[in-house]
Design a protein around this motif. Sequence first.
Motif, PDB file in Angstrom:
ATOM      1  N   UNK A   1      23.322  61.373  52.129  1.00  0.00           N
ATOM      2  CA  UNK A   1      24.468  60.485  51.962  1.00  0.00           C
ATOM      3  C   UNK A   1      23.983  59.091  51.585  1.00  0.00           C
ATOM      4  N   UNK A   2      24.741  58.422  50.727  1.00  0.00           N
ATOM      5  CA  UNK A   2      24.427  57.060  50.319  1.00  0.00           C
ATOM      6  C   UNK A   2      25.590  56.159  50.704  1.00  0.00           C
ATOM      7  N   UNK A   3      25.335  55.226  51.615  1.00  0.00           N
ATOM      8  CA  UNK A   3      26.361  54.280  52.052  1.00  0.00           C
ATOM      9  C   UNK A   3      26.562  53.225  50.972  1.00  0.00           C
ATOM     10  N   UNK A   4      27.822  53.031  50.558  1.00  0.00           N
ATOM     11  CA  UNK A   4      28.156  52.013  49.567  1.00  0.00           C
ATOM     12  C   UNK A   4      28.625  50.761  50.310  1.00  0.00           C
ATOM     13  N   UNK A   5      27.945  49.636  50.141  1.00  0.00           N
ATOM     14  CA  UNK A   5      28.350  48.422  50.856  1.00  0.00           C
ATOM     15  C   UNK A   5      29.611  47.805  50.254  1.00  0.00           C
ATOM     16  N   UNK A   6      30.267  46.981  51.035  1.00  0.00           N
ATOM     17  CA  UNK A   6      31.414  46.226  50.526  1.00  0.00           C
ATOM     18  C   UNK A   6      30.905  45.145  49.575  1.00  0.00           C
ATOM     19  N   UNK A   7      31.839  44.483  48.903  1.00  0.00           N
ATOM     20  CA  UNK A   7      31.416  43.420  47.991  1.00  0.00           C
ATOM     21  C   UNK A   7      30.832  42.228  48.744  1.00  0.00           C
ATOM     22  N   UNK A   8      31.036  42.194  50.067  1.00  0.00           N
ATOM     23  CA  UNK A   8      30.397  41.181  50.909  1.00  0.00           C
ATOM     24  C   UNK A   8      29.096  41.697  51.527  1.00  0.00           C
ATOM     25  N   UNK A   9      28.646  42.863  51.014  1.00  0.00           N
ATOM     26  CA  UNK A   9      27.371  43.469  51.426  1.00  0.00           C
ATOM     27  C   UNK A   9      27.357  43.875  52.902  1.00  0.00           C
ATOM     28  N   UNK A  10      28.521  44.359  53.368  1.00  0.00           N
ATOM     29  CA  UNK A  10      28.610  44.919  54.716  1.00  0.00           C
ATOM     30  C   UNK A  10      28.655  46.433  54.613  1.00  0.00           C
ATOM     31  N   UNK A  11      28.194  47.129  55.676  1.00  0.00           N
ATOM     32  CA  UNK A  11      28.094  48.595  55.588  1.00  0.00           C
ATOM     33  C   UNK A  11      29.415  49.296  55.887  1.00  0.00           C
TER      34      UNK A  11
END
Length: 363
Positions: free
Chosen positions: A85-95
């Motif tokens: 699985x690859x976690x995609x961060x938010x545009x604020x670089x949060x998980x």
Amino acid sequence: MASNNQYELKEILSRFNINTDIEVYGNGHINDTYLCETAPRFILQKINTNVFNNPTDVMENIYNVTKHLSEKIKKAGGDADRETLTVIPTKNNEIYYKNSDGACFRMYKYIENSVSYDVAEDPKILCSAGRAFGKFQKMLSDFPAEKLHETIIDFHNTPIRVKQLETAIENNSANRLDNVKEEIEFAKRYAKYADKIVSEMALGTVPLRVTHNDTKLNNVLFDEKTNDGVCVIDLDTVMSGSLLYDFGDALRFGASSCVEDETDENKIWFDLEKFEQFAKGFLSEVKDCLTQKEIELLPVSALIMTYECGIRFLADYLNGDTYFKIHKENHNLDRARNQFKLVEDIESKFNDMAKIVAKYVNN
């Protein structure tokens, strides 16, 4: 609820810098899952914070484990976008993203050209699943498991589960004690196995490892053409523990002859062919990583995990069915009896199971 509203979902997607159509996906019972029709595609999930009340700990575990897996896969020349699985961060670089209502959302890359199975009609599927879970363990064998958050306290601490059953017996809150005298005697008789794993962990002969803790068949994605195990999914319960938990729990259901609420005892047994297929795949990946005590306890782990599940069903029946969802009268009692029948059969097959383990450890 925010996750059921298309406008709100569009707002959630914007937090991940995505603008696309989205639809309900899958049939999971815990989290709400959606498929984002982009290229490449993504999975959006609303985390069930009633079950996982500390989403930060859950997501930190997932992020750190998948990052470790990704690095291992790339080093071996594999496809990290497909094999973990690859976690995609938010545009604020949060998980993950938490909205103003407290709802929590995460995003993964979608793994294309894959399928999942609820039941292994072909035993070779179990071999592929065993290999996938074994590879998961092997790649994480050097991960510092003690750094993971314990998101569910004492989840597979079987002696604690025995104490919880004793409390349920003492309280008898649903006035059902007279219905289960035989089952209670069975539980007491087999409690001798309860500490076999945790006591060895305390001694250090069974090491602390990263554990998945929900090794059902449908938590492996398979290649839709070859049926090879591609990726282990549903990492919400990833914690530190014993590899034996994962091996035993996979076989509790995977090697049973029937569903866990079957009431006809003649239809309930532990299938050695299924056990062999899973063990063959699992050990092909991890045999060089195991301690001698782990190898010795592999057959026993299937009994312990089945016993643990059985006493949890029995305790919930005594408590008035407050934890597990039931769909008929005495459902938890039926489940407990089913698991106890399986426990008996597993115990009778220890020697055969040990021979199978030795066959693939020494192969």
